[in-house]
Scaffold this motif. Structure first.
Motif, PDB file in Angstrom:
ATOM      1  N   ARG A  55       0.833  -1.194   0.000  1.00  0.00           N
ATOM      2  CA  ARG A  55       0.000   0.000   0.000  1.00  0.00           C
ATOM      3  C   ARG A  55       0.872   1.250   0.000  1.00  0.00           C
ATOM      4  NH1 ARG A  55      -4.344  -0.116   4.417  1.00  0.00           N
ATOM      5  NH2 ARG A  55      -5.237   1.368   2.981  1.00  0.00           N
ATOM      6  N   LEU A  56       0.327   2.309  -0.531  1.00  0.00           N
ATOM      7  CA  LEU A  56       1.036   3.584  -0.587  1.00  0.00           C
ATOM      8  C   LEU A  56       0.645   4.414   0.635  1.00  0.00           C
ATOM      9  CD1 LEU A  56       2.869   5.423  -2.275  1.00  0.00           C
ATOM     10  CD2 LEU A  56       0.814   6.326  -3.354  1.00  0.00           C
ATOM     11  N   LEU A 107      -1.816  12.455  -7.553  1.00  0.00           N
ATOM     12  CA  LEU A 107      -1.267  11.319  -6.820  1.00  0.00           C
ATOM     13  C   LEU A 107      -2.257  10.157  -6.764  1.00  0.00           C
ATOM     14  CD1 LEU A 107       0.536  13.150  -3.872  1.00  0.00           C
ATOM     15  CD2 LEU A 107       1.599  12.006  -5.818  1.00  0.00           C
ATOM     16  N   ARG A 108      -3.536  10.477  -6.528  1.00  0.00           N
ATOM     17  CA  ARG A 108      -4.573   9.443  -6.507  1.00  0.00           C
ATOM     18  C   ARG A 108      -4.682   8.742  -7.859  1.00  0.00           C
ATOM     19  NH1 ARG A 108      -8.238  13.010  -4.598  1.00  0.00           N
ATOM     20  NH2 ARG A 108      -7.746  13.260  -2.429  1.00  0.00           N
ATOM     21  N   ILE A 130       2.856   4.852  -9.053  1.00  0.00           N
ATOM     22  CA  ILE A 130       3.751   5.261  -7.971  1.00  0.00           C
ATOM     23  C   ILE A 130       4.182   4.052  -7.151  1.00  0.00           C
ATOM     24  CG2 ILE A 130       3.890   6.570  -5.813  1.00  0.00           C
ATOM     25  CD1 ILE A 130       2.037   8.657  -7.163  1.00  0.00           C
ATOM     26  N   ILE A 131       3.244   3.170  -6.846  1.00  0.00           N
ATOM     27  CA  ILE A 131       3.568   1.958  -6.088  1.00  0.00           C
ATOM     28  C   ILE A 131       4.595   1.128  -6.858  1.00  0.00           C
ATOM     29  CG2 ILE A 131       2.642  -0.264  -5.306  1.00  0.00           C
ATOM     30  CD1 ILE A 131       0.084   1.260  -4.502  1.00  0.00           C
ATOM     31  N   TYR A 147       6.703   2.139  -9.186  1.00  0.00           N
ATOM     32  CA  TYR A 147       7.968   2.877  -9.257  1.00  0.00           C
ATOM     33  C   TYR A 147       8.749   2.757  -7.950  1.00  0.00           C
ATOM     34  CZ  TYR A 147      11.259   6.724  -9.817  1.00  0.00           C
ATOM     35  OH  TYR A 147      12.395   7.464  -9.882  1.00  0.00           O
ATOM     36  N   LEU A 148       8.059   2.964  -6.811  1.00  0.00           N
ATOM     37  CA  LEU A 148       8.735   2.869  -5.513  1.00  0.00           C
ATOM     38  C   LEU A 148       9.222   1.451  -5.257  1.00  0.00           C
ATOM     39  CD1 LEU A 148       6.480   5.116  -3.252  1.00  0.00           C
ATOM     40  CD2 LEU A 148       8.737   5.651  -4.177  1.00  0.00           C
ATOM     41  N   TYR A 149       8.445   0.458  -5.664  1.00  0.00           N
ATOM     42  CA  TYR A 149       8.857  -0.932  -5.502  1.00  0.00           C
ATOM     43  C   TYR A 149      10.144  -1.192  -6.299  1.00  0.00           C
ATOM     44  CZ  TYR A 149       9.049  -5.981  -5.802  1.00  0.00           C
ATOM     45  OH  TYR A 149       9.487  -7.278  -5.755  1.00  0.00           O
ATOM     46  N   GLN A 150      10.189  -0.718  -7.528  1.00  0.00           N
ATOM     47  CA  GLN A 150      11.383  -0.901  -8.362  1.00  0.00           C
ATOM     48  C   GLN A 150      12.591  -0.190  -7.760  1.00  0.00           C
ATOM     49  OE1 GLN A 150      10.242   0.463 -12.228  1.00  0.00           O
ATOM     50  NE2 GLN A 150       9.079  -1.392 -12.710  1.00  0.00           N
TER      51      GLN A 150
END
Length: 193
Positions: free
Chosen positions: A23-24, A40-41, A47-48, A50-53
């Protein structure tokens, strides 16, 4: 706008985005603009991902610095999901240095060294006389003597166990320690050869 630029815009606006499991999560120092929140929504899935990568790439770099695999770091608990969420923006060498002070890492490196030593014994050639093959080969007696823990390692382990494992006030990457943490750090620094 691409995902990296959107995250940078959010950071500039005082919004910190982080993964909490799958979860973000976000926190803000001030009320963000409605337009930015809408963006952002709408881009939440991207975004999730990208952050995971980014976190996975950081984890791979830390593992490479330690000459191990990312799965070993996760399985042994040397890095957990909270570490990934908090530290992936740091340079990987800082995390690698901290992991090297962990008693759990000492166990991983000892096992890895034993596996390498057993593999080295297997690949000896038969064309070389046995006395040459046995030069500088560790024996069980030598290995048992090496397992004695020097004073500086004991001090390091005590410091690491307190500052990283148990104390909510200590945060070594920022150089923040409680009085006990400072005392243990001083003992460790004095004992270091």
């Amino acid at each position: 706008m691409n995902t990296a630029a959107l995250i940078e815009q959010a950071n500039t606006a005082g919004i910190m985005l982080a993964l909490n499991g799958d979860r973000l999560a976000w926190s803000a120092s001030k009320e963000p603009s409605p337009e930015l929140l809408t963006q952002l929504r709408e881009s939440k899935g991207l975004i999730i991902e990208y952050l995971y990568q980014q976190q996975r790439a950081w984890l791979d770099r830390v593992a490479a610095l330690l000459n191990t695999s990312a799965s070993t770091l996760l399985e042994r608990g040397l890095i957990d999901l909270d570490d990934l969420a908090e530290q992936y923006r740091m340079h990987p060498r800082f995390a690698a240095r901290l992991i090297e002070t962990s008693p759990a890492w000492l166990g991983v490196s000892l096992v890895r060294d034993e596996v390498r030593a057993s593999h080295a014994r297997e690949v000896r050639t038969q064309c070389v006389p046995p006395e040459v093959n046995n030069v500088n080969t560790p024996t069980r007696e030598n290995s048992a003597n090496k397992r004695t823990v020097p004073e500086w390692i004991a001090a390091r382990d005590a410091f690491h166990s307190h500052a990283v494992g148990h104390c909510d006030e200590c945060y070594p990457p920022a150089g923040r320690y409680c009085p006990t943490g400072l005392n243990l750090l001083a003992l460790y620094q004095r004992a270091t050869p």
